[in-house]
Design an enzyme around this catalytic site. Structure first.
Site, PDB file in Angstrom:
ATOM      1  N   GLU A 210      38.434  29.129  29.973  1.00 12.26           N
ATOM      2  CA  GLU A 210      38.109  28.793  31.371  1.00 12.26           C
ATOM      3  C   GLU A 210      38.198  27.277  31.497  1.00 12.26           C
ATOM      4  OE1 GLU A 210      34.355  30.677  32.238  1.00 12.26           O
ATOM      5  OE2 GLU A 210      35.069  32.624  31.511  1.00 12.26           O
ATOM      6  N   HIS A 339      32.545  27.263  35.174  1.00  9.06           N
ATOM      7  CA  HIS A 339      33.242  28.406  34.580  1.00  9.06           C
ATOM      8  C   HIS A 339      34.466  28.760  35.419  1.00  9.06           C
ATOM      9  CE1 HIS A 339      29.951  29.908  31.759  1.00  9.06           C
ATOM     10  NE2 HIS A 339      29.366  28.922  32.422  1.00  9.06           N
ATOM     11  N   GLU A 431      31.427  29.183  39.336  1.00  8.30           N
ATOM     12  CA  GLU A 431      32.714  29.828  39.039  1.00  8.30           C
ATOM     13  C   GLU A 431      33.746  29.199  39.969  1.00  8.30           C
ATOM     14  OE1 GLU A 431      33.290  32.189  36.751  1.00  8.30           O
ATOM     15  OE2 GLU A 431      31.221  32.631  36.130  1.00  8.30           O
TER      16      GLU A 431
END
Length: 609
Positions: A210, A339, A431
């Site tokens: 990631e 992430h 994210e």
């Protein structure tokens, strides 16, 4: 006579010629390879679970296979040995192993005056070279591309050199394969904590595949430096009033695996784990289960929960240990972990309060504050605010692109829960997008989407209240508890007596207390639009200072707030490598049988007792 160095374990050193006999009286390569000293070097990597690797191996090789130049032996530098012994001795203590005799810094090493050499020179090699920018480009130029480990290190080093008055780099430890976990910090006084200056960290690439977070933090470092030099008032105010730490890659080993496959590949797991095949965001102590157990009891503290001893008996990654040690060294109060794989901001708890529920809303006592922190990022992110349900992350649209972690999916051993329950730090998880390893052409747009959210989040460090807790003589009171009535989660003061307490707008009753002092209570009102932390100081009086008739009342108040277990502030910190069960008297350590099965020469010099 100098001969070719033909030892596999020592093949990656800074030299390729050695000589015999050695200082350990070995007369050939075969004799070295059969020795218990050489066997130790070949397995030390695994015995210490990646700690001090490859430093100790290269140092030991410099003794077992000495450097030979022009028919002359050059011994390794004593200062290098002494520095490593100081840093690595705890790792040996943790497995009940004595410091190897052939790494005796006074016996087998030399001073600079005697013409020593640094066997670890190549480990610092990536940190020195300057990467020259193409001609005609300004120093503020940011290259929106993927960075290899060496490129990342050079960019961070060069950025710190350009902004030396407000930036510096430092390493918090090494990965399992020996790569520095390099941090760049920005502050009015780099390298030192200033009173009441909030400490903030941003961490990327905890999962090696990631990579967007890794690149965003590399770009952010360059942006903060350039804008500070250009006189951007917002950036200057941020750097002059905060201490910001950026760790672009917590998992550089995993990144190498993912980068070998390249951007846009279909596999979602290659490179996710570290070199030990451990998921670093499942490798932290599970304190959330302990929190749920304690939360049903009255009068028991549910913050600053100590790490259970059994945690160290399992496999703990060196990257995890390095971050935990970092958190213990610096009084962080705000953090974000970056992430990839979706487009949403999640916040603790990440573990469901019911162990059998895979999805269950499980809030912390600071639910309101965590939602404000998550919204500070999501509300200024153009794609998170996009109203289309068919976009990446569209399923979180009704929640405003933020979600309680356990309400999304429950897992244990996460870094965010650990931050909140073991320290004063509030951490969210961001994210950044549905593509874990985006193609290079997508990076500039990703930066445009995340630049403002990153700055907005960093500015949240100045919400709530801050101040000093001192005694009547003005002496700082460290580890004093700052209690907010109605929120069952205390923060503690730093060694200098300063504290930070993130709080949502509204009216709060704040109490400062410490063992041996009478508690002090103040009512605080935080306006809705207030964008800087309010100053709330406390002066604590010793319990015996007031009228005698009031002592019983004060004593009862203090007792009521004390937990039935020892205060974590008074406990010795857990040894970062103490993961093995203690030895029974007279028994051999767990690793002893390994050596006795491999060699007839029993290395009793490794035994401490």
């Amino acid at each position: 006579t100098c001969v070719d160095l033909r030892l596999t374990t020592c093949a990656d050193g800074t030299y390729n010629r050695t000589t015999f006999p050695t200082a350990l009286d070995h007369w050939s390569c075969e004799a070295v390879e059969a020795s218990s000293e050489y066997i130790l070097l070949s397995v030390l990597h695994h015995l210490l679970e990646g700690q001090c690797n490859p430093d100790l191996r290269l140092l030991g090789c410099a003794v077992l296979a000495p450097r030979c130049e022009g028919s002359r032996v050059r011994r390794p530098c004593r200062r290098v040995c002494q520095g490593l012994q100081e840093a690595c001795q705890p790792a040996f203590d943790a497995i009940d192993m004595a410091w190897p005799y052939f790494l005796d810094c006074t016996r087998y090493f030399a001073s600079e005056e005697e013409g020593c050499f640094d066997p670890l020179e190549q480990l610092r090699g990536d940190l020195e070279p300057e990467e020259v920018l193409p001609s005609g480009l300004p120093p503020t130029f940011i290259r929106f591309a993927h960075h290899s480990y060496a490129q990342m290190v050079r960019v961070l080093k060069r950025t710190a050199a350009r902004c030396a008055q407000v930036a510096k780099t430092y390493s918090i430890g090494r990965s399992f394969d020996g790569k520095d976990l390099l941090v760049i910090e920005f502050s009015g006084r780099p390298g030192q904590h200033e009173l009441m200056e909030p400490e903030v960290k941003l961490i990327g690439n905890i999962h090696g595949n990631e990579v967007a977070g890794r690149e965003m933090l590399i770009y952010l470092a360059q942006y903060l430096c350039s804008e500070y030099l250009l006189g951007n008032p917002r950036v200057q105010r941020l750097l002059n009033t905060s201490r910001i730490h950026l760790l672009p890659s917590m998992n550089p080993d995993g990144y190498e695996v993912a980068a070998a496959e390249g951007a846009g590949y279909n596999g979602w797991t290659s490179g996710r784990q570290n070199a030990q095949n451990l998921d670093l965001n499942r490798n932290f102590p599970d304190l959330t289960s302990e929190y749920y157990r304690l939360a049903v009891e009255r009068g028991v503290r549910t913050d600053h929960i100590p790490i259970p001893q059994h945690y160290w008996w399992g496999k703990v990654a060196p990257e995890t240990k390095a971050v935990m040690k970092w958190m213990r060294t610096i009084p962080f109060m705000l953090s974000a972990s970056l992430h990839g794989g979706d487009l949403v901001v999640s916040y603790p708890f990440d573990l469901s309060k019911h162990p059998l529920e895979e999805k269950m809303f499980s809030p912390t006592p600071d639910e309101k504050m965590f939602k404000l922190l998550a919204r500070a990022y999501a509300d200024v992110h153009p794609m998170m605010m996009d109203r289309s349900e068919h976009r990446c992350g569209g399923n979180f649209l009704k929640q405003g692109s933020i979600i309680n972690g356990a309400d999304w999916y429950s897992f244990t051993g996460g870094m965010s829960d650990f931050n909140y329950l073991h320290t004063n730090c509030f951490e969210i998880t961001v994210e950044l997008g549905c593509t874990k390893f985006p193609p290079e052409e997508a990076l500039y747009r990703l930066w445009q989407h995340n630049k403002e959210p990153l700055l907005s989040f960093l500015e949240m460090a100045h919400r709530g209240i801050k101040g000093m807790v001192v005694d009547r003589f003005g002496k700082p009171v460290k580890n004093a508890r700052i209690v907010v009535r109605g929120i069952r989660h205390d923060v503690t003061t730093a060694p200098d007596g300063d504290y930070w307490r993130l709080l949502p707008p509204g009216s709060h009753v704040v109490i400062a207390q410490a063992p041996g002092y009478a508690k002090v209570m103040k009512r605080v009102t935080i306006p809705l639009r207030m964008k800087r932390a309010g100053r709330v100081d406390f002066i604590l009086q010793p319990l015996g200072a007031g009228p005698k008739k009031s002592l019983p009342t004060l004593q009862r108040a203090v007792t009521r707030f004390q937990a039935p277990r020892r205060d974590p502030a008074e406990q010795d910190p857990e040894p970062l490598g103490a993961h093995r069960l203690p030895l029974a008297r007279g028994s051999k350590p767990w690793w002893w049988s390994y050596f006795t099965s491999l060699t007839a020469h029993r290395p009793r010099w490794l035994l401490k007792y």
